[in-house]
Design an enzyme around this catalytic site. Structure first.
Site, PDB file in Angstrom:
ATOM      1  CB  ILE A 169      -5.641   5.638  -1.204  1.00 22.49           C
ATOM      2  CG1 ILE A 169      -5.711   4.285  -1.290  1.00 22.49           C
ATOM      3  CG2 ILE A 169      -4.855   6.298   0.053  1.00 22.49           C
ATOM      4  CD1 ILE A 169      -4.170   3.778  -1.184  1.00 22.49           C
ATOM      5  CB  SER A 170     -10.816   3.216  -0.266  1.00 23.96           C
ATOM      6  OG  SER A 170     -11.404   3.772  -1.246  1.00 23.96           O
ATOM      7  CD  GLN A 171     -11.680   2.729   7.238  1.00 29.57           C
ATOM      8  OE1 GLN A 171     -12.714   3.188   6.757  1.00 29.57           O
ATOM      9  NE2 GLN A 171     -11.923   1.878   8.184  1.00 29.57           N
ATOM     10  NE  ARG A 223      -4.300   1.733   2.149  1.00 26.26           N
ATOM     11  CZ  ARG A 223      -4.486   2.632   2.774  1.00 26.26           C
ATOM     12  NH1 ARG A 223      -3.687   3.063   3.320  1.00 26.26           N
ATOM     13  NH2 ARG A 223      -5.442   3.464   2.551  1.00 26.26           N
TER      14      ARG A 223
END
Ligand code: SAH
Length: 252
Positions: free
Chosen positions: A99-101, A73
């Protein structure tokens, strides 16, 4: 007869050269050591993140967990935010997007129930992280991003990290990607105020869409859309969420 004689300048030059060589070696060695140390730290953080914020919160699919353990990530976030890459929260990626959790990425991917032979479409490439997670699980990933800058950045990232089963384009994902339809699964990573009909049309019978629905300042609901073998569609509310909006002309 040849005479050898001591020449102070050439000896000095040689010493300087030798010292230079040693410094260069030390510099490279330190660089490699720092990188290795960083990799180890990131791996430890990633493992902890998957255990504590994903597995312990109920995500069980082994393929999803493996993908979350595999994808780096920190390679998908801006340089100055890398140290936060393994915290369970969204992070800014530029142009007001995020950017999503990680937990939400894992949860949405699990809901898709896409197998190793599946063809999946993602709307909202953003950083490219979700597409990379999918690429670790399914055969083909198609992803669409509306902002050229973000789409190109993600494409570079896919190339650099070797994700060659991801096909990406710049465009409005509201209309899907007719050329490669139908899809086994469609995942939308921005919130729409309704489920885009073209996406339902481009879904295979037996396929699933995972999509957040709702306005920017309202509570949005993550919805699971299922199309059965006869083409009948059912919709289930899964979880209240918060996503950036699905942009594009269709909103007007
Ligand atoms: N999946 C991404 C999350 C990105 S946030 C990730 O893993 O990082 C949502 C993204 O959707 C943003 O990059 C935004 O620019 C994009 N987006 C918004 N409206 C869109 C549209 N109509 N078509 C395609 N992408 C869109």
């Amino acid at each position: 007869m040849r005479y050898f004689y001591y020449h102070p300048t050439s000896k000095k030059r040689f010493t300087v050269f030798l010292l230079g060589l040693i410094c260069l070696f030390l510099d490279v060695a330190t660089g490699v050591a720092t990188e290795l140390k960083e990799d180890t730290i990131y791996t430890q953080r990633r493992n902890a993140m998957v255990k504590q914020t994903i597995e312990d919160r109920g995500v069980r699919d082994p393929n999803v967990l493996r993908a979350m353990l595999t994808v780096l990530r920190h390679e998908f976030v801006p340089e100055d935010l890398k140290e936060y890459a393994y915290e369970d929260r969204p992070l800014p990626i530029g142009l007001g997007q995020t950017i999503s959790q990680p937990y939400i990425v894992a949860y949405m991917t699990e809901l898709l129930e896409a197998g190793s032979e599946a063809k999946v479409l993602e709307i909202g490439t953003g950083s490219g992280y979700q597409a990379a997670i999918l690429a670790e699980i399914v055969k083909e990933v198609y992803t669409i991003e509306i902002f050229e800058e973000l789409g190109k950045q993600a494409q570079n990232c896919f190339e650099r990290l070797g994700y060659n089963t991801i096909k990406s384009k710049i465009g409005d994902g509201y209309y899907g990607w007719e050329e490669f339809a139908p899809f086994d699964g469609i995942i939308v990573t921005c919130a729409a105020d309704h489920i885009p009909p073209p996406l339902i049309q481009q879904l295979k019978p037996g396929g699933r869409i995972v999509i957040p629905v709702g306005g920017v300042y309202q509570v949005q609901m993550l919805m699971l859309v299922m199309k059965d073998a006869q083409g009948n569609v059912t919709v289930k509310n899964m979880l209240p969420v918060r996503f950036v909006p699905l942009l594009g002309d269709h909103q007007q």
